[in-house]
Design a protein around this motif. Structure first.
Motif, short mmCIF file in Angstrom:
data_model
loop_
_atom_site.label_atom_id
_atom_site.label_comp_id
_atom_site.label_asym_id
_atom_site.label_seq_id
_atom_site.Cartn_x
_atom_site.Cartn_y
_atom_site.Cartn_z
N MET A 627 -5.65 -3.51 -7.45
CA MET A 627 -5.14 -2.33 -6.71
C MET A 627 -4.42 -2.95 -5.34
O MET A 627 -4.91 -3.80 -4.62
CB MET A 627 -6.54 -1.83 -6.05
N PRO A 628 -3.25 -2.48 -5.38
CA PRO A 628 -2.67 -2.85 -4.19
C PRO A 628 -3.04 -1.97 -2.97
O PRO A 628 -3.70 -0.93 -2.94
CB PRO A 628 -1.05 -2.40 -4.25
N ILE A 629 -3.18 -2.69 -1.76
CA ILE A 629 -3.78 -2.27 -0.32
C ILE A 629 -2.94 -2.75 0.82
O ILE A 629 -1.85 -3.58 0.41
CB ILE A 629 -5.48 -2.68 0.09
N GLY A 630 -3.26 -2.31 1.79
CA GLY A 630 -2.35 -2.67 3.11
C GLY A 630 -1.90 -1.55 3.86
O GLY A 630 -2.08 -0.31 3.47
N GLU A 631 -0.92 -1.86 4.75
CA GLU A 631 -0.06 -0.69 5.54
C GLU A 631 0.33 0.21 4.45
O GLU A 631 1.28 0.02 3.68
CB GLU A 631 0.74 -1.31 6.38
N GLY A 632 0.19 1.68 4.85
CA GLY A 632 0.88 2.55 4.30
C GLY A 632 -0.06 3.23 3.28
O GLY A 632 0.11 4.30 2.30
N VAL A 633 -1.23 2.25 2.81
CA VAL A 633 -2.22 2.70 1.59
C VAL A 633 -3.56 3.33 2.20
O VAL A 633 -3.94 2.71 3.23
CB VAL A 633 -2.46 1.44 0.79
N SER A 634 -3.84 4.39 1.66
CA SER A 634 -5.22 4.92 1.98
C SER A 634 -6.59 4.03 2.03
O SER A 634 -6.70 3.75 0.87
CB SER A 634 -5.52 6.26 1.43
N ASP A 657 -2.76 -7.19 -0.99
CA ASP A 657 -1.94 -6.69 0.19
C ASP A 657 -0.68 -6.55 -0.32
O ASP A 657 0.25 -7.26 -1.26
CB ASP A 657 -1.81 -7.67 1.34
N LEU A 658 0.16 -5.35 -0.02
CA LEU A 658 1.41 -4.95 -0.56
C LEU A 658 2.48 -6.09 -0.26
O LEU A 658 3.28 -6.13 -1.17
CB LEU A 658 1.51 -3.73 0.06
N VAL A 659 1.96 -6.76 0.82
CA VAL A 659 3.29 -7.97 1.17
C VAL A 659 3.05 -9.09 0.24
O VAL A 659 3.95 -9.79 -0.06
CB VAL A 659 3.14 -8.06 2.75
N ASP A 660 2.05 -8.98 -0.31
CA ASP A 660 1.95 -10.29 -1.29
C ASP A 660 2.02 -9.86 -2.70
O ASP A 660 2.00 -10.60 -3.91
CB ASP A 660 0.40 -10.84 -1.20
N ASP A 665 1.56 -11.48 -11.13
CA ASP A 665 1.96 -11.43 -12.33
C ASP A 665 0.93 -10.42 -13.19
O ASP A 665 -0.04 -10.57 -13.45
CB ASP A 665 1.62 -12.86 -13.20
N LEU A 666 1.52 -9.14 -13.09
CA LEU A 666 0.90 -8.14 -13.82
C LEU A 666 0.38 -8.07 -15.03
O LEU A 666 -0.69 -7.45 -15.22
CB LEU A 666 1.74 -6.81 -13.62
N HIS A 667 1.02 -8.87 -15.75
CA HIS A 667 0.32 -9.16 -17.36
C HIS A 667 -1.01 -9.84 -17.28
O HIS A 667 -1.56 -9.96 -18.28
CB HIS A 667 1.62 -10.08 -17.85
N ASP A 668 -1.35 -10.49 -15.93
CA ASP A 668 -2.57 -11.00 -15.97
C ASP A 668 -3.97 -9.89 -15.92
O ASP A 668 -4.74 -10.20 -15.98
CB ASP A 668 -3.00 -11.69 -14.70
N SER A 676 -3.72 6.71 -2.92
CA SER A 676 -3.02 7.48 -2.10
C SER A 676 -1.93 6.56 -1.23
O SER A 676 -2.68 5.60 -0.50
CB SER A 676 -3.51 8.61 -1.25
N GLY A 677 -0.72 6.69 -0.84
CA GLY A 677 -0.14 5.59 -0.05
C GLY A 677 1.53 6.02 -0.12
O GLY A 677 2.02 6.79 -1.07
N SER A 678 2.45 5.67 0.79
CA SER A 678 3.66 5.68 0.80
C SER A 678 4.23 4.73 -0.05
O SER A 678 5.42 4.90 -0.69
CB SER A 678 4.28 5.67 2.11
N TYR A 679 3.79 3.60 -0.04
CA TYR A 679 4.21 2.42 -0.84
C TYR A 679 5.66 1.98 -0.60
O TYR A 679 6.49 1.71 -1.53
CB TYR A 679 3.87 2.42 -2.47
N SER A 680 6.17 2.23 0.61
CA SER A 680 7.35 1.85 1.18
C SER A 680 7.91 0.48 0.88
O SER A 680 8.98 0.25 0.70
CB SER A 680 7.64 2.36 2.50
N LEU A 681 6.85 -0.43 0.70
CA LEU A 681 7.56 -1.96 0.52
C LEU A 681 7.62 -2.19 -0.81
O LEU A 681 7.98 -3.31 -1.19
CB LEU A 681 6.30 -2.87 1.04
N PHE A 682 7.45 -1.14 -1.87
CA PHE A 682 7.65 -1.31 -3.33
C PHE A 682 9.21 -0.82 -3.15
O PHE A 682 9.59 0.22 -3.50
CB PHE A 682 6.85 -0.40 -4.24
#
Length: 861
Positions: A627-634, A657-660, A665-668, A676-682
């Motif tokens: 689960m991605p977390i961090g600034e911009g994520v609820s 964290d989104l920055v990391d 490797d999503l295949h893991d 909920s979030g903006s996910y602007s870093l994606f």
């Protein structure tokens, strides 16, 4: 907020004069203790004990605890107790301050006060009784000024030798709970202290004033504990409610902070619009403004600006300032402009931490002064409150509520536990009842009578409300928790009710853990709330588990037969990596820990439906969730996922964290959860990586705003429902009405009826297509073009309870709440709503857990 008549220079100079004075004398700080009062010199001041002046440093929770213990050791008027522990093992404490005489008879005083609240008892003489005052602080960890004020208040009441204070302690039992949220407080205190400059930096852009995600507002699991007084999802709230009901205080305070450019708020709150529908009118007409004159006098005396009757409300019963109102007391919310650090610029000057502390300290003493002065009014109100509860209940045509799910005793017991923690009387049904087409069987159904002292809490738990004085809500507008638990229920009318045995919490033990040995297979009904917990533990033990994608009826090895529905778990005894004895011991341990029944069979041949060897039994793998977390994520929604998997399933979730996230490797992982979030870093590259991962077989689960993000990024070919543009000329409205008009167009938290496809893997474990959903967003989905992919759809008349504007309701009708969209070999599971809301929506948790366990097995026709 600082008095604008004082210049910024005067404020700053005075601030440092006081710091210098206190640092050198380590005595009573005249900035706070400006009145001429003699103090007991044997009792340490906060400054003497801590080694610094209050407000020059953020005091850690352990230091507050130690100081309160020191007060206990130095004064006969003070006693210290621990009432619980947080998730991070910090103590939850309460300091009792009263006269020595009262201390010697606390048990007698408590007994007499509880008799006052019992309509069955003879009414005592309130003039001879002390008032019960509970001063509570710092439920939001990064609103820290109140805990500092709590230390000053405790010292003042323990050490001041004036006749005024003596009168307080003779006529009141005063509890000081300095930190409602210790884990969050320490998270913020350490942040503020580690970034404090010397000299102080007041620039709002400075790092000291801007915590990193998730901030200190919330508890360990990133929950807002000021919303948890009703649902009791967390250990802090459970401990606090237990203490609350031991005393039923007449006055309970709830100190907060707000934006830096505000001033100070105290009650009364907004009339009518902010009021709770079950609270008697005289609470608002008589009590809510009763202490205002004391706050006015105290704050005028120190030149602090303030406001009342705006913004904040007392409607949601999960607030610390509302819950007491439903128990014959008065909950009081205070809001102080926040320095968010030690010194920060505001629109009227530099706002210091010390200034914020002084306002809350001043209001704390004013609360005690006013409550003692008006004690007979408060005590008589509480007596009348519970007496009128019985009178009103007898006029109510609804004489009780019966509830219970035949297929899920664990969910029944979870709701019973909640009711009993709130001191609501519950009884077993004496015989099977059939009401409005629903069957409530003896042994799995319960009655809650309305004629009881907690009549208004019964209404809170069961009543639906759709008519309101106002259309603006600070938080939820619906809270009937029987819907949250997804339990069948009906109201009972008639002159009298037949009750079975009274339910007590000590008897809410787990399911009988006896498991009969089998040489063939074992079955677990997926309808059980804790079946996902059992499945997870079995998979971690490397036990082969298959899930039924069609129902069956089969003979058990005790000779009886049983229906098993969609999602039923099957553990074959002869296809395991472990021997039969080890398997049996594992199953017995899982049954005990997960509180689920495990059934044994000696044949694979079913009476009806699929056999155990059918291809419609599919092998389930251990989900690996990220689960991605961090600034911009609820942080709230992320915390709800984390808490659910920790506390209800025992499943780890990797939080990155989104920055990391670029390093992942999503295949893991099998499942990606996006709340909920903006996910602007994606960026576009990351979006493409996610799409390719899903195509390769991954399962993407999105909640609310993340669903909008996935659709807008064209990860899936689904659509959001938009309001049709009006060709009519826009109305002309008065500027002052803008806030109300825009606010009324929000969906602030209400309950809706939906239709659930219980044959879909995401609907496994449900036996009723009717499902109540909690909604607090305007993410509205069009049903999928694929007729098999809309798992949940709002009905044509969906509102059950709460407020929603007509325009929003029309838009919501027949929209989708849950959709599955195929992408290559993978799936994107789109929730328009939050199935894990505030850790209490037991009725929809399984939708989310089904997505984790069964997502990869969904086949879209």
């Amino acid at each position: 907020m600082i008095n604008p008549a004082r210049s910024i220079l005067e404020t700053t100079v005075s601030f440092f004069i006081f710091i210098t004075f206190c640092s050198s004398s380590m005595g009573q700080d005249p900035y706070f203790f400006y009145q001429k009062t003699n103090f007991d010199q044997s009792i340490p001041t906060p400054e003497e004990y801590l080694g610094y002046s209050v407000g020059t440093h953020h005091t850690r929770h352990d230091q507050i605890v130690s100081y309160f213990k020191a007060l206990d050791e130095s004064s006969e008027k003070v006693s210290f107790q621990e009432i619980g522990r947080t998730y991070e093992h910090r103590p939850l404490i309460v300091l009792t301050i009263t006269s020595q005489e009262n201390h010697q008879k606390l048990d007698e005083i408590r007994r007499q006060h509880l008799e006052l609240c019992d309509p069955k008892q003879t009414s005592p003489d309130v003039s001879k009784m002390p008032i019960i005052i509970h001063l509570g602080y710092n439920v939001h960890g990064n609103e820290p000024s109140s805990s500092e004020a709590a230390m000053l208040t405790a010292y003042y009441l323990a050490a001041a030798q004036s006749d005024e204070v003596k009168n307080y302690l003779d006529k009141a039992i005063i509890f000081i709970d300095p930190v409602f949220n210790p884990d969050g407080r320490d998270r913020h205190s350490n942040w503020a202290n580690m970034h404090k400059g010397s000299p102080l930096v007041s620039d709002p852009l400075d790092r000291e004033h801007n915590e990193v995600w998730p901030g200190g507002r919330t508890n360990h699991y990133w929950y807002d504990l000021n919303r948890d007084w009703l649902p009791l999802a967390h250990v802090e709230s459970k401990a606090r409610i237990e203490f609350f009901h031991q005393w039923l205080p007449n006055v309970l305070t709830d100190f907060h902070e707000m934006g830096t450019n505000n001033t100070y708020f105290f009650e009364p709150t907004k009339p009518f619009g902010s009021e709770n529908p079950v609270v008697p009118r005289d609470n608002y007409d008589k009590l809510n403004s009763l202490l205002a004159k004391y706050f006015v006098k105290a704050l005028d005396n120190i030149g602090s600006l303030y406001f009342t009757k705006e913004v904040f409300d007392n409607s949601y019963p999960g607030y610390g300032s509302t819950y007491p109102d439903i128990h014959g007391g008065l909950g009081l919310v205070f809001e102080q402009a926040s320095s968010r650090g030690h010194l920060q610029k505001s629109s009227t000057g530099e706002l210091s931490f010390r200034f914020t502390i002084r306002n809350h300290f001043t209001s704390s003493l004013a609360t005690v002064e006013g409550a003692v002065a008006e004690k007979d009014v408060f005590l008589q109100h509480q007596r009348d409150f519970f007496t009128s509860a019985i009178t009103e209940s007898r006029k109510n045509p609804v004489k009780g509520y019966v509830f219970g799910d035949l297929h899920d005793q664990n969910r029944n017991k979870a709701f019973l536990d909640l009711l009993l923690r709130h001191r609501i009387d519950c009884y077993e049904v004496p015989q099977t009842l059939r009401l409005n087409g629903k069957t409530f069987e003896k042994g799995s159904a319960f009655i809650v009578p309305t004629e009881q002292a907690q009549y208004r809490m019964v209404r809170t738990m069961f009543e639906k409300v759709t008519q309101f004085h106002d259309s603006i809500f600070y938080d939820a507008s619906a809270w009937a928790l029987v819907y949250a638990y997804g339990l069948p229920f009906e109201s009972l009318t008639g002159k009298s009710l037949d009750f079975g045995k009274k339910v007590i919490r000590e008897n809410l033990s787990g399911i009988d853990a006896e498991v009969r040995k089998s040489k063939y297979a074992y079955l677990i009904d997926w309808k059980d709330y804790y079946a996902p917990n059992a499945l997870n533990h079995l998979l971690k033990a490397e036990i082969v588990v298959k899930a039924a994608f069609k129902p069956l009826n089969i003979k058990l090895n005790d000779g009886s037969t049983k229906d098993f529905g969609y999602g039923t778990l099957m553990i074959p005894a002869i296809q395991e990596k472990v021997d039969s004895e080890t398997l049996y011991k594992t199953l017995l341990e899982v049954a005990r820990e997960s509180k689920v029944k495990i059934f044994s069979v000696e044949t694979g041949f079913s009476n009806t439906g699929i056999d155990l060897g059918s291809g419609n039994f599919r092998t389930i793998k251990v989900p690996k969730v990220i689960m991605p977390i961090g600034e911009g994520v609820s942080s709230y929604e992320a915390g709800e996922v984390w808490h659910l998997l920790d506390s209800k399933v025992g499943m780890p979730v990797t939080k990155v964290d989104l920055v990391d996230f670029g390093w992942v490797d999503l295949h893991d992982y099998s499942t990606l959860v996006m709340v909920s979030g903006s996910y602007s870093l994606f960026d576009d590259k990351m979006v493409e990586r996610i799409k390719e991962w899903v195509k390769a077989g991954g399962t993407l689960v999105t909640l609310r705003a993340a669903t909008s993000w996935a659709i807008n990024k064209k990860i899936v070919d689904e659509k959001l429902r938009k309001k049709e543009a009006s060709e009519e000329e826009p109305k002309r409205l008065d500027y002052v009405s803008a806030g109300n008009v825009r606010g009324a167009d929000q969906i602030g938290g209400s309950i809706y009826a939906t239709d659930l496809d219980i044959t879909h893997p995401l609907g496994f474990g449900y036996s009723n297509r009717e499902l109540a959903i909690y909604r607090n967003s305007k993410v509205i989905l069009e049903p999928s073009k694929n007729p098999f992919s809309t798992v949940i759809k709002y009905t044509k008349d969906p509102l059950i309870s709460g407020y929603i504007s007509k325009g929003n309701l029309d838009q919501l009708k027949n929209s989708a709440s849950l959709i599955v969209s195929s992408l290559g070999r993978g799936k994107v599971i789109l929730f328009a709503d939050n199935p894990n809301f505030r850790g209490t929506w037991y009725g929809t948790n399984k939708l989310f857990l089904n997505a984790l366990f069964f997502g990869e097995h969904i086949r879209t026709p």
